[in-house]
Design a protein around this motif. Structure first.
Motif, PDB file in Angstrom:
ATOM      1  N   ASN A 112      -8.800   5.586  -2.203  1.00 21.84           N
ATOM      2  CA  ASN A 112      -8.670   7.007  -0.982  1.00 21.84           C
ATOM      3  C   ASN A 112      -7.531   7.908  -1.850  1.00 21.84           C
ATOM      4  OD1 ASN A 112      -7.752   8.574   0.958  1.00 21.84           O
ATOM      5  ND2 ASN A 112      -7.338   6.812   2.555  1.00 21.84           N
ATOM      6  N   ILE A 157      -9.934  -0.536   1.595  1.00 17.64           N
ATOM      7  CA  ILE A 157      -9.760   0.624   1.289  1.00 17.64           C
ATOM      8  C   ILE A 157      -8.107   0.713   0.752  1.00 17.64           C
ATOM      9  CG2 ILE A 157      -9.088   3.073   2.168  1.00 17.64           C
ATOM     10  CD1 ILE A 157     -11.263   0.961   4.369  1.00 17.64           C
ATOM     11  N   ASN A 158      -8.149   1.284  -0.776  1.00 17.45           N
ATOM     12  CA  ASN A 158      -6.589   1.408  -1.153  1.00 17.45           C
ATOM     13  C   ASN A 158      -6.478   2.794  -1.425  1.00 17.45           C
ATOM     14  OD1 ASN A 158      -6.937  -1.927  -2.024  1.00 17.45           O
ATOM     15  ND2 ASN A 158      -5.215  -1.260  -1.093  1.00 17.45           N
ATOM     16  N   TYR A 197      -8.128  16.408   7.015  1.00 16.23           N
ATOM     17  CA  TYR A 197      -6.982  15.396   6.915  1.00 16.23           C
ATOM     18  C   TYR A 197      -7.617  14.231   7.569  1.00 16.23           C
ATOM     19  CZ  TYR A 197      -2.381  13.219   8.548  1.00 16.23           C
ATOM     20  OH  TYR A 197      -1.244  12.709   8.647  1.00 16.23           O
ATOM     21  N   THR A 235      -1.489   2.988  -5.256  1.00 15.83           N
ATOM     22  CA  THR A 235      -1.621   1.721  -5.157  1.00 15.83           C
ATOM     23  C   THR A 235      -2.432   0.987  -6.304  1.00 15.83           C
ATOM     24  OG1 THR A 235      -1.841   2.008  -2.529  1.00 15.83           O
ATOM     25  CG2 THR A 235      -2.057  -0.413  -3.602  1.00 15.83           C
ATOM     26  N   GLU A 278      -8.838   5.662   7.007  1.00 19.63           N
ATOM     27  CA  GLU A 278      -9.751   4.700   6.371  1.00 19.63           C
ATOM     28  C   GLU A 278     -10.926   4.744   7.347  1.00 19.63           C
ATOM     29  OE1 GLU A 278      -7.380   1.194   5.865  1.00 19.63           O
ATOM     30  OE2 GLU A 278      -7.781   0.367   7.849  1.00 19.63           O
ATOM     31  N   PRO A 284      -4.566   6.238  14.241  1.00 23.08           N
ATOM     32  CA  PRO A 284      -3.070   6.639  14.218  1.00 23.08           C
ATOM     33  C   PRO A 284      -2.960   8.126  13.985  1.00 23.08           C
ATOM     34  CG  PRO A 284      -3.219   4.974  12.520  1.00 23.08           C
ATOM     35  CD  PRO A 284      -4.812   5.431  13.027  1.00 23.08           C
ATOM     36  N   GLY A 335       0.753  -1.202   0.099  1.00 18.24           N
ATOM     37  CA  GLY A 335       0.074   0.022   0.030  1.00 18.24           C
ATOM     38  C   GLY A 335       0.865   1.321  -0.031  1.00 18.24           C
ATOM     39  N   ARG A 336       0.779   2.135  -0.867  1.00 18.83           N
ATOM     40  CA  ARG A 336       1.066   3.520  -1.035  1.00 18.83           C
ATOM     41  C   ARG A 336       0.534   4.637  -0.203  1.00 18.83           C
ATOM     42  NH1 ARG A 336       4.411  -0.180  -2.923  1.00 18.83           N
ATOM     43  NH2 ARG A 336       5.438   0.398  -5.276  1.00 18.83           N
ATOM     44  N   GLY A 337      -0.596   4.096   0.512  1.00 16.48           N
ATOM     45  CA  GLY A 337      -1.146   5.478   1.380  1.00 16.48           C
ATOM     46  C   GLY A 337      -0.309   5.629   2.804  1.00 16.48           C
ATOM     47  N   GLY A 338       0.757   4.841   3.119  1.00 18.21           N
ATOM     48  CA  GLY A 338       1.528   5.308   4.178  1.00 18.21           C
ATOM     49  C   GLY A 338       2.004   3.892   4.900  1.00 18.21           C
ATOM     50  N   LYS A 368      -4.324  -8.016   1.918  1.00 16.25           N
ATOM     51  CA  LYS A 368      -5.591  -7.248   2.678  1.00 16.25           C
ATOM     52  C   LYS A 368      -6.566  -7.729   2.034  1.00 16.25           C
ATOM     53  CE  LYS A 368      -5.286  -2.447   3.252  1.00 16.25           C
ATOM     54  NZ  LYS A 368      -5.509  -1.152   2.917  1.00 16.25           N
ATOM     55  N   ASP A 372      -7.763  11.271  -0.718  1.00  7.24           N
ATOM     56  CA  ASP A 372      -7.777  12.039   0.220  1.00  7.24           C
ATOM     57  C   ASP A 372      -6.693  13.035   0.276  1.00  7.24           C
ATOM     58  OD1 ASP A 372      -9.591  13.635   1.919  1.00  7.24           O
ATOM     59  OD2 ASP A 372      -8.310  13.208   3.494  1.00  7.24           O
ATOM     60  N   GLU A 373      -5.377  12.491  -0.077  1.00 11.02           N
ATOM     61  CA  GLU A 373      -3.971  12.990  -0.056  1.00 11.02           C
ATOM     62  C   GLU A 373      -4.002  14.460   0.674  1.00 11.02           C
ATOM     63  OE1 GLU A 373      -1.968  14.240  -3.815  1.00 11.02           O
ATOM     64  OE2 GLU A 373      -0.796  12.550  -3.150  1.00 11.02           O
TER      65      GLU A 373
HETATM   66  C1  LIG Z   1      -4.273  10.400   9.836  1.00  4.48           C
HETATM   67  C2  LIG Z   1      -4.424   9.641   8.620  1.00  4.48           C
HETATM   68  C3  LIG Z   1      -4.451  10.262   7.669  1.00  4.48           C
HETATM   69  C4  LIG Z   1      -4.415   9.486   6.213  1.00  4.48           C
HETATM   70  N1  LIG Z   1      -4.407   9.826   4.923  1.00  4.48           N
HETATM   71  C5  LIG Z   1      -4.383   9.095   3.994  1.00  4.48           C
HETATM   72  C6  LIG Z   1      -4.490   9.784   2.549  1.00  4.48           C
HETATM   73  O1  LIG Z   1      -4.659  10.941   2.512  1.00  4.48           O
HETATM   74  N2  LIG Z   1      -4.370   8.963   1.643  1.00  4.48           N
HETATM   75  C7  LIG Z   1      -4.222   7.601   1.742  1.00  4.48           C
HETATM   76  O2  LIG Z   1      -4.201   6.807   0.745  1.00  4.48           O
HETATM   77  N3  LIG Z   1      -4.090   6.874   2.830  1.00  4.48           N
HETATM   78  C8  LIG Z   1      -4.297   7.797   4.075  1.00  4.48           C
HETATM   79  N4  LIG Z   1      -4.153   7.146   5.219  1.00  4.48           N
HETATM   80  C9  LIG Z   1      -3.745   5.833   5.308  1.00  4.48           C
HETATM   81  C10 LIG Z   1      -5.238   5.038   5.288  1.00  4.48           C
HETATM   82  O3  LIG Z   1      -5.774   4.928   6.515  1.00  4.48           O
HETATM   83  C11 LIG Z   1      -5.244   3.474   4.668  1.00  4.48           C
HETATM   84  O4  LIG Z   1      -4.136   2.968   5.425  1.00  4.48           O
HETATM   85  C12 LIG Z   1      -4.838   3.729   3.375  1.00  4.48           C
HETATM   86  O5  LIG Z   1      -5.691   4.628   2.425  1.00  4.48           O
HETATM   87  C13 LIG Z   1      -4.753   2.013   2.735  1.00  4.48           C
HETATM   88  O6  LIG Z   1      -4.579   2.272   1.352  1.00  4.48           O
HETATM   89  P1  LIG Z   1      -3.340   1.581   0.788  1.00  4.48           P
HETATM   90  O7  LIG Z   1      -3.290  -0.032   1.696  1.00  4.48           O
HETATM   91  O8  LIG Z   1      -3.241   1.106  -0.437  1.00  4.48           O
HETATM   92  O9  LIG Z   1      -2.020   2.130   1.286  1.00  4.48           O
HETATM   93  C14 LIG Z   1      -4.122   8.053   6.313  1.00  4.48           C
HETATM   94  C15 LIG Z   1      -4.051   7.414   7.746  1.00  4.48           C
HETATM   95  C16 LIG Z   1      -4.155   8.319   8.763  1.00  4.48           C
HETATM   96  C17 LIG Z   1      -3.722   7.721  10.278  1.00  4.48           C
END
Ligand SMILES: Cc1cc2nc3c(=O)[nH]c(=O)nc-3n(C[C@H](O)[C@H](O)[C@H](O)COP(=O)(O)O)c2cc1C
Ligand code: FES
Lengths: 427, 171
Positions: free
Chosen positions: A81, A207-208, A169, A212, A174, A389, A53-56, A64, A83-84
């Motif tokens: 996702n 949620i991805n 933010y 990703t 998710e 988190p 996952g590239r979301g963090g 998943k 929301d960046e």
């Molecule tokens: C405070 C907070 C903000 C987040 N913002 C984003 C976001 O803007 N975009 C995103 O893809 N994931 C964000 N994440 C991570 C998501 O909760 C989630 O792990 C992710 O979208 C999963 O996608 P992935 O498995 O493809 O990474 C955030 C997490 C936290 C705790």
């Protein structure tokens, strides 16, 4: 230049139009998948590719997906996702604005793999243009029969809706994201249950992140082994690194996972503005612990950065030269987290406010010698004590800055003048 | 009535689009904002009635989202990012410059009702900072000269930042 996957056609004129996207090989993966693969086979291929996952968080995407219940009669949802909002990150915006079909094709294949018939793309509210681009692309895809009923005669149905955010933010997290789509005040939810079991409207949900899913068509076209030939063994593929701050050539760079940070800054980013000495780098977006200039000989992949005491996060690389006051820089971040805390958990709600208050006091020259320890203590007490988190995201930079630049904070609390020449007004 | 017939119809059309009526809430906020330019309690209450959800529910959610002003703002709402990457690129100096030029503080509106100045958190455009959002558009790699030009254009009745500008953002 190394080979690009996601940005291969990003500068291509009209890549956002379906005709151009198809001409450049688009939607071949979808045709192949619907013709040749059962959903489970797609999950297996993605699992084998070890796309993370590239979301963090870097969780393996195929793994998943396999958490979804195998039986059950509830609908399954997919949420993209977009929301960046992590300061220092600006890659998904570009992917949505300039190559929206790549994302949509990835989302359709992913939805098919997890047996989902309704998907949502959640785009932060400020991104008006990217949302328009994705909206237009969805319509084009529908007109061509890639979306809607009986896609390409396969019998598979899928609708994708866009939901535009409202400037928060926390909605990138998710569980808050799901609350937001449900129309509630978006406070985060306790996990477990995890979304794969009980997500949107209590139904199984995946949620991805945008980046990703943009990888998915390429993995299905070329296979898991091909994908694994990029990057490192445990962090395969390429990654979009977002360079910002005191760097000569800020912008997005798609490079193999594991590229060296020093090389990224000096070769790709063209070095520090005005040839000044580097002071510090935040490697993965505002929530990841900061690195000193002497620590940047590190590879940009999940494992190497963890070993260096920080994280790849969203790969937002924020560069600061020697003129930057670290107290000032940290206060920019605590101000952000105070503003963005959803207020559900006391340690995060009170702690982010308190940390920002202390830093403002320091910047006014009213810091007390004991404030440095106090700040550290508050951050440590937020860590791990919140439902979502965001608390950790707020605490980690504080701990990182204090670990690496403690002397600057002590100096300012003992009546010294702030270091450097760049001090921001604070609020 | 605070909302036009057209907006009310659009809200009604959203009612059955999602598994629950409530899920139309956030899209409804966008519709109200698009028409009114802000979300006042009167407008929100009316939208809740059209949607068929409680007024409390809509106000509770709306108050969370900072994208929407809750009271009337200037014709041009200047939202300048002052988060870390933009600040490293001089965003704060720029905010000071705009304040001076317009003679207002952050959060205020000019007496002629033309400009409101806000600072906002990261806009996801850090590589092209400093950046501000005005209406639907981002203005990137801002300098004092660029700000001068934009403000002059808007003062002289240039196009509304909220629409019809060429929207392609810089890269
Ligand atoms: C405070 C907070 C903000 C987040 N913002 C984003 C976001 O803007 N975009 C995103 O893809 N994931 C964000 N994440 C991570 C998501 O909760 C989630 O792990 C992710 O979208 C999963 O996608 P992935 O498995 O493809 O990474 C955030 C997490 C936290 C705790
Ligand atoms: S810090 Fe200003 S857009 Fe990200």
């Amino acid at each position: 230049m190394s080979e690009k996957i996601l940005f291969k056609y990003i500068d291509y004129p009209d890549q956002d139009r379906i005709e151009t996207y198809i001409k450049n090989g688009g939607y071949t993966a979808l045709r192949k998948v619907l013709k040749e693969y059962q959903p489970e086979e797609v999950v297996d291929i993605v699992k084998a590719s070890w796309l993370r996952g590239r979301g963090g968080a870097g969780f393996p995407t195929g793994v998943k997906w396999s958490f979804l219940p195998k039986d059950g009669n509830k609908p399954i949802y997919l949420i993209v996702n977009g929301d960046e909002s992590e300061p220092g990150t600006f890659k998904d915006r570009q992917l949505m604005e300039y190559d929206p079909h790549q994302l949509i094709e990835g989302a359709i294949i992913s939805a098919y793999a997890i047996r989902c018939h309704t998907a949502f793309i959640y785009i932060r509210g400020e991104f008006v243009r990217p949302a328009e681009q994705v909206g237009k692309a969805l319509q084009e895809a529908k007109d061509k029969g890639f979306l809607g009923k009986d896609i390409l005669g396969s019998g598979y149905d899928l609708d994708i809706h866009i939901v535009r955010g409202g400037g928060a933010y926390i909605c990138g997290e998710e569980t808050s994201l799901m609350e937001s789509i449900e129309g509630k005040r978006p406070l985060s939810r306790q996990k477990p249950p995890f979304p794969a079991i009980e997500g949107l409207w209590g139904c199984p949900t995946i949620i991805n992140n945008v980046e990703t899913l943009s990888n998915i068509p390429h993995i299905l076209n070329n296979g898991a082994e091909w994908y694994k030939s990029f990057g490192t063994e445990k962090s395969p593929g390429t990654k979009i690194f977002c360079l910002s701050g005191h760097i000569n050539r800020p912008g997005n760079y798609e490079l193999p996972m594991g590229v060296n940070l020093k090389e990224l800054i000096y070769e790709y980013g063209g070095g520090i503005i005005d040839d000044r000495p580097l002071k510090a780098v935040i490697p993965g977006g505002s929530s990841t612990p900061i690195l000193r200039a002497d620590e940047i000989d590190v590879n940009m992949d999940f494992e190497s950065l963890a070993a260096a005491g920080t994280m790849l996060g969203s790969a937002g690389v924020i560069v600061m030269h020697d003129g930057t006051c670290m107290v000032s820089a940290l206060q920019k971040l605590t101000k952000f987290y105070e503003h963005e805390s959803c207020g559900k958990c006391s340690p995060c709600r009170e702690g982010t406010n308190w940390m920002n208050k202390i830093l403002k006091r320091m910047l006014k020259g009213e810091g007390r010698p004991e404030d440095v320890d106090l700040l550290y203590d508050i951050a440590k007490n937020i860590l791990g004590r919140t439902v979502c988190p965001l608390g950790d995201a707020a605490a980690m930079p504080v701990i990182g800055f204090l670990d690496k630049f403690r002397d600057e904070f002590e100096n300012i609390c003992n009546g010294g003048k702030p270091k450097g020449t760049i001090h921001f007004p604070f609020n | 009535m605070y909302l036009s017939e057209e907006t009310r119809e659009k809200i009604k059309a959203l009612r059955d689009k999602y598994p629950t009526k409530k899920a139309a809430l956030l899209p409804t906020l966008h519709l109200v904002f698009d028409e009114c330019g802000y979300l006042g309690t009167d407008q929100l209450d009316e939208a809740a009635d059209v949607l068929g959800i409680s007024r409390l529910e809509i106000n509770e959610a709306a108050s969370f989202y900072t994208l929407f002003p809750k009271h009337k703002v200037g014709k041009y709402l200047l939202q300048v990012c002052d988060n870390i990457s933009c600040s490293l690129r001089g965003a704060d100096n720029l905010v000071g410059y705009i304040k001076e030029k317009l003679g207002i503080e952050v959060g205020d509106t000019t007496p002629d009702g033309l400009f409101t100045l806000w600072t906002v958190e990261c806009l996801g455009s850090c590589g092209t900072g400093p950046v501000m959002q005005v209406g639907d558009r981002y203005y990137e790699k801002l300098t004092r000269e660029k700000v001068d030009k934009l403000l002059d254009k808007w003062k002289n009745g240039g196009e509304d930042g909220s629409s019809k500008e060429p929207k392609q953002s810089d890269r």
